[in-house]
Design a protein around this motif. Structure first.
Motif, PDB file in Angstrom:
ATOM      1  N   ILE A  78       0.838  -1.200   0.000  1.00  0.00           N
ATOM      2  CA  ILE A  78       0.000   0.000   0.000  1.00  0.00           C
ATOM      3  C   ILE A  78       0.876   1.255   0.000  1.00  0.00           C
ATOM      4  N   GLY A  79       1.897   1.286   0.826  1.00  0.00           N
ATOM      5  CA  GLY A  79       2.770   2.453   0.886  1.00  0.00           C
ATOM      6  C   GLY A  79       3.526   2.689  -0.410  1.00  0.00           C
ATOM      7  N   VAL A  80       4.135   1.644  -0.932  1.00  0.00           N
ATOM      8  CA  VAL A  80       4.930   1.780  -2.165  1.00  0.00           C
ATOM      9  C   VAL A  80       4.035   2.099  -3.357  1.00  0.00           C
ATOM     10  N   SER A  81       2.967   1.339  -3.535  1.00  0.00           N
ATOM     11  CA  SER A  81       2.108   1.568  -4.700  1.00  0.00           C
ATOM     12  C   SER A  81       1.471   2.944  -4.637  1.00  0.00           C
ATOM     13  N   HIS A  82       1.078   3.367  -3.443  1.00  0.00           N
ATOM     14  CA  HIS A  82       0.457   4.686  -3.340  1.00  0.00           C
ATOM     15  C   HIS A  82       1.450   5.788  -3.688  1.00  0.00           C
ATOM     16  N   SER A  83       2.651   5.661  -3.191  1.00  0.00           N
ATOM     17  CA  SER A  83       3.682   6.653  -3.475  1.00  0.00           C
ATOM     18  C   SER A  83       3.973   6.737  -4.974  1.00  0.00           C
ATOM     19  N   VAL A  84       4.131   5.593  -5.612  1.00  0.00           N
ATOM     20  CA  VAL A  84       4.454   5.568  -7.047  1.00  0.00           C
ATOM     21  C   VAL A  84       3.298   6.154  -7.871  1.00  0.00           C
ATOM     22  N   ILE A  85       2.085   5.736  -7.594  1.00  0.00           N
ATOM     23  CA  ILE A  85       0.927   6.246  -8.348  1.00  0.00           C
ATOM     24  C   ILE A  85       0.795   7.755  -8.148  1.00  0.00           C
ATOM     25  N   ASP A  86       1.030   8.239  -6.929  1.00  0.00           N
ATOM     26  CA  ASP A  86       0.874   9.665  -6.649  1.00  0.00           C
ATOM     27  C   ASP A  86       1.976  10.538  -7.232  1.00  0.00           C
ATOM     28  N   ARG A  87       3.014   9.964  -7.773  1.00  0.00           N
ATOM     29  CA  ARG A  87       4.014  10.768  -8.473  1.00  0.00           C
ATOM     30  C   ARG A  87       3.425  11.284  -9.788  1.00  0.00           C
ATOM     31  N   ARG A  88       2.307  10.743 -10.188  1.00  0.00           N
ATOM     32  CA  ARG A  88       1.450  11.176 -11.299  1.00  0.00           C
ATOM     33  C   ARG A  88       1.964  10.828 -12.691  1.00  0.00           C
ATOM     34  N   SER A  89       3.212  10.470 -12.850  1.00  0.00           N
ATOM     35  CA  SER A  89       3.728  10.195 -14.195  1.00  0.00           C
ATOM     36  C   SER A  89       3.077   8.952 -14.794  1.00  0.00           C
ATOM     37  N   ILE A  90       2.800   7.951 -13.984  1.00  0.00           N
ATOM     38  CA  ILE A  90       2.167   6.731 -14.506  1.00  0.00           C
ATOM     39  C   ILE A  90       0.748   7.037 -14.962  1.00  0.00           C
ATOM     40  N   VAL A  91      -0.005   7.777 -14.176  1.00  0.00           N
ATOM     41  CA  VAL A  91      -1.381   8.124 -14.539  1.00  0.00           C
ATOM     42  C   VAL A  91      -1.386   8.962 -15.814  1.00  0.00           C
ATOM     43  N   ARG A  92      -0.508   9.954 -15.864  1.00  0.00           N
ATOM     44  CA  ARG A  92      -0.429  10.818 -17.050  1.00  0.00           C
ATOM     45  C   ARG A  92      -0.047   9.994 -18.286  1.00  0.00           C
ATOM     46  N   TRP A  93       0.975   9.126 -18.138  1.00  0.00           N
ATOM     47  CA  TRP A  93       1.402   8.292 -19.262  1.00  0.00           C
ATOM     48  C   TRP A  93       0.236   7.428 -19.741  1.00  0.00           C
ATOM     49  N   TRP A  94      -0.448   6.780 -18.815  1.00  0.00           N
ATOM     50  CA  TRP A  94      -1.576   5.911 -19.167  1.00  0.00           C
ATOM     51  C   TRP A  94      -2.623   6.681 -19.971  1.00  0.00           C
ATOM     52  N   MET A  95      -2.990   7.826 -19.464  1.00  0.00           N
ATOM     53  CA  MET A  95      -4.053   8.597 -20.106  1.00  0.00           C
ATOM     54  C   MET A  95      -3.623   9.119 -21.487  1.00  0.00           C
ATOM     55  N   GLU A  96      -2.367   9.497 -21.615  1.00  0.00           N
ATOM     56  CA  GLU A  96      -1.870   9.990 -22.901  1.00  0.00           C
ATOM     57  C   GLU A  96      -1.720   8.883 -23.939  1.00  0.00           C
ATOM     58  N   HIS A  97      -1.547   7.646 -23.499  1.00  0.00           N
ATOM     59  CA  HIS A  97      -1.304   6.530 -24.416  1.00  0.00           C
ATOM     60  C   HIS A  97      -2.484   5.578 -24.585  1.00  0.00           C
ATOM     61  N   THR A  98      -3.607   5.892 -23.988  1.00  0.00           N
ATOM     62  CA  THR A  98      -4.784   5.024 -24.123  1.00  0.00           C
ATOM     63  C   THR A  98      -6.005   5.791 -24.616  1.00  0.00           C
ATOM     64  N   GLY A  99      -5.755   6.896 -25.287  1.00  0.00           N
ATOM     65  CA  GLY A  99      -6.857   7.651 -25.867  1.00  0.00           C
ATOM     66  C   GLY A  99      -7.634   8.484 -24.871  1.00  0.00           C
ATOM     67  N   GLN A 100      -7.010   8.871 -23.759  1.00  0.00           N
ATOM     68  CA  GLN A 100      -7.706   9.649 -22.737  1.00  0.00           C
ATOM     69  C   GLN A 100      -7.090  11.032 -22.544  1.00  0.00           C
ATOM     70  N   SER A 101      -6.374  11.537 -23.537  1.00  0.00           N
ATOM     71  CA  SER A 101      -5.720  12.836 -23.367  1.00  0.00           C
ATOM     72  C   SER A 101      -6.740  13.959 -23.186  1.00  0.00           C
ATOM     73  N   GLY A 102      -7.893  13.864 -23.828  1.00  0.00           N
ATOM     74  CA  GLY A 102      -8.945  14.861 -23.625  1.00  0.00           C
ATOM     75  C   GLY A 102      -9.481  14.809 -22.207  1.00  0.00           C
ATOM     76  N   TYR A 103      -9.676  13.606 -21.698  1.00  0.00           N
ATOM     77  CA  TYR A 103     -10.144  13.429 -20.320  1.00  0.00           C
ATOM     78  C   TYR A 103      -9.105  13.975 -19.346  1.00  0.00           C
ATOM     79  N   LEU A 104      -7.836  13.746 -19.646  1.00  0.00           N
ATOM     80  CA  LEU A 104      -6.752  14.273 -18.818  1.00  0.00           C
ATOM     81  C   LEU A 104      -6.817  15.801 -18.765  1.00  0.00           C
ATOM     82  N   LYS A 105      -7.018  16.432 -19.908  1.00  0.00           N
ATOM     83  CA  LYS A 105      -7.072  17.895 -19.978  1.00  0.00           C
ATOM     84  C   LYS A 105      -8.282  18.464 -19.231  1.00  0.00           C
ATOM     85  N   HIS A 106      -9.309  17.657 -19.042  1.00  0.00           N
ATOM     86  CA  HIS A 106     -10.533  18.130 -18.377  1.00  0.00           C
ATOM     87  C   HIS A 106     -10.676  17.583 -16.953  1.00  0.00           C
ATOM     88  N   GLY A 107      -9.566  17.245 -16.316  1.00  0.00           N
ATOM     89  CA  GLY A 107      -9.591  16.880 -14.907  1.00  0.00           C
ATOM     90  C   GLY A 107      -9.809  15.413 -14.590  1.00  0.00           C
TER      91      GLY A 107
END
Length: 133
Positions: A78-107
């Motif tokens: 829980i500690g490690v996964s939460h820390s890594v996910i909260d660095r935001r780069s994984i979430v941003r990468w996922w959204m930019e590479h799975t067709g969610q860049s518009g959703y990313l731009k809108h919060g």
């Protein structure tokens, strides 16, 4: 036991991510600075501590018997996964590479962030607790 611990982990997660997270942590936990890492690690530590307390309460009230190994593995994950996910780069990468860049731009990052915490953080931790009891 799985359902019991999953609900406990879910509640601990939401308490830690919302009422127990400071504005400073929320604003800076992804910053690539010492202060950003500090905010991130304190926030992840809040998740570990809150989860540990609620697991103890759950064990006492519900008569659960998680092992030390299972509890340690779940809390570490829980500690490690939460820390890594909260660095935001994984979430941003996922959204930019799975067709969610518009959703990313809108919060939409908060929603994807929460889904990642539940699916990649809480679920494996609950499975570990249930399997190692």
């Amino acid at each position: 036991m799985f359902a019991d611990v999953f609900v406990i982990l879910y509640v601990a997660h939401h308490l830690s991510d919302f009422p127990l997270q400071t504005d400073h942590q929320a604003a800076h936990k992804a910053d690539p600075t010492f202060a950003g890492w500090r905010a991130n690690l304190i926030h992840a530590g809040t998740h570990i501590a809150t989860t540990a307390v609620l697991l103890l309460v759950g064990a006492l009230v519900l008569g659960l018997h998680p092992t030390v190994a299972g509890t340690a593995a779940a809390l570490a994950w829980i500690g490690v996964s939460h820390s890594v996910i909260d660095r935001r780069s994984i979430v941003r990468w996922w959204m930019e590479h799975t067709g969610q860049s518009g959703y990313l731009k809108h919060g939409g990052a908060l929603t994807v962030d929460q889904a990642a915490h539940i699916g990649l953080g809480l679920l494996p931790a609950a499975l570990a607790l249930a399997a190692l009891h």
